[in-house]
Design a protein around this motif. Structure first.
Motif, short mmCIF file in Angstrom:
data_model
loop_
_atom_site.label_atom_id
_atom_site.label_comp_id
_atom_site.label_asym_id
_atom_site.label_seq_id
_atom_site.Cartn_x
_atom_site.Cartn_y
_atom_site.Cartn_z
N SER A 196 0.83 -1.20 0.00
CA SER A 196 0.00 0.00 0.00
C SER A 196 0.87 1.26 0.00
O SER A 196 0.50 2.27 -0.61
N LYS A 197 2.01 1.20 0.67
CA LYS A 197 2.91 2.36 0.68
C LYS A 197 3.56 2.57 -0.68
O LYS A 197 3.87 3.70 -1.06
N ALA A 201 4.95 6.28 -0.71
CA ALA A 201 5.83 6.35 0.46
C ALA A 201 7.01 5.39 0.36
O ALA A 201 8.01 5.57 1.05
N VAL A 202 6.88 4.37 -0.48
CA VAL A 202 7.96 3.39 -0.70
C VAL A 202 8.17 3.25 -2.20
O VAL A 202 7.20 3.10 -2.96
N VAL A 203 9.42 3.30 -2.63
CA VAL A 203 9.75 3.12 -4.05
C VAL A 203 10.14 1.66 -4.27
O VAL A 203 11.06 1.16 -3.62
N PRO A 217 4.80 10.69 -1.62
CA PRO A 217 3.34 10.78 -1.46
C PRO A 217 2.73 11.95 -2.23
O PRO A 217 1.59 11.86 -2.68
N ALA A 218 3.49 13.03 -2.40
CA ALA A 218 2.97 14.17 -3.14
C ALA A 218 2.69 13.81 -4.60
O ALA A 218 1.70 14.25 -5.19
N GLU A 230 -4.74 8.64 -2.26
CA GLU A 230 -4.60 9.08 -0.87
C GLU A 230 -4.52 7.87 0.05
O GLU A 230 -5.12 6.84 -0.22
N MET A 231 -3.78 8.01 1.16
CA MET A 231 -3.71 6.94 2.16
C MET A 231 -3.93 7.52 3.54
O MET A 231 -3.38 8.56 3.90
N VAL A 232 -4.78 6.84 4.31
CA VAL A 232 -5.01 7.18 5.72
C VAL A 232 -4.26 6.17 6.56
O VAL A 232 -4.59 4.98 6.56
#
Length: 265
Positions: free
Chosen positions: A51-52, A57-59, A77-78, A86-88
């Motif tokens: 999910s990241k 958030a993770v490459v 994330p941008a 989007e992630m919560v």
């Protein structure tokens, strides 16, 4: 029907290694518009890392991602947010000492100019917050309440509402009902239904397996960094899902115990 019409998200061959640990190994995931996908697995299965990757958030070390049929590469994330992903996160990342409206608009507050000087437009911010909460069915009596005074379910709803306010096409939720009271869980599940009904594709990561059967269309099971199964929610049950999540580990442990007890192979 083309892939762009069928799939909101298509991830293929996603791999990620941290030193000696292969966290993701050739993982694939597809997600349709408005679909709610339950992503489940034991601790260390790789679901959070996957999910990241999708949220920037993770490459990954290898693999491809397509959003609405277009290849994308996220290094932050941008960049994912720019592609409407989007992630919560489980920790919510809310500011306790800021009110509800301030949290929803954090970093993008509406402003107005008086005599050439820019001021925060609090009236418009609170009006838009009320409209947003009402549209999503989030029950908060006063948008001026500080977040530290809200219940766990209300805080979770605010975090989801903030992500939904960016008008995402994909919304990832990491354990949104963990540690909530029963009534609060139902409110969050209603919010997931409301978001998906607006055409947003949702990935739900949860250990509360009963929640899957209340909001999900399909589940994907991961085990030690790999896909092991997919099921339409109407074609499975909790026992089947539990067996898919822990089956290999349970079978391996049972075999070890059998040999230890001298049982025949």
């Amino acid at each position: 029907m083309s892939n762009s019409e069928t799939y909101r998200v298509r991830m293929s061959g996603i791999s990620k290694r941290y030193n000696a640990i292969q966290t993701l190994d050739d993982v694939s995931l597809v997600l349709r518009p408005g679909e709610v996908l339950g992503l489940v697995g034991d601790n260390g299965a790789g679901k959070s890392t996957l999910s990241k990757v999708l949220s920037g958030a993770v490459v990954p070390d290898a693999g491809t991602i397509e959003i609405d049929g277009m290849p994308v590469t996220f290094t932050s994330p941008a960049e994912a947010r720019a592609a409407r992903v989007e992630m919560v996160y489980q920790d919510l990342s809310l500011c306790d000492t800021v009110d509800v409206a301030g949290n929803l608009f954090l970093g993008r507050e509406p402003r107005r100019r008086i005599a050439g000087i820019s001021f925060l437009d609090k009236k418009r911010m609170h009006e838009q917050t009320r409209q947003m909460l009402d549209r999503l069915g989030i029950v908060i009596a006063d948008t001026r309440l500080k977040v530290e005074n809200l219940s766990g379910g209300q805080r979770q709803s605010i975090a989801i509402g903030r992500a939904a306010s960016f008008e995402p096409s994909v919304l990832i939720m990491d354990e949104p009902t963990a540690a909530l009271a029963v009534a609060e869980v139902e409110a969050v599940l209603d919010l997931i239904r409301a978001v998906s009904a607006r055409g947003v594709s949702v990935i739900l990561i949860t250990h509360r397996l009963q929640d899957l059967f209340l909001v999900c269309d399909r589940i994907q099971v991961m085990y030690e960094g790999r896909n092991v199964a997919e099921r339409l929610i109407g074609e499975t049950n909790i026992e089947d899902v539990v067996n898919l999540i822990v089956g290999r580990k349970f079978n391996a442990r049972s075999a070890t115990n059998a040999y230890r007890d001298g049982a025949p192979a």
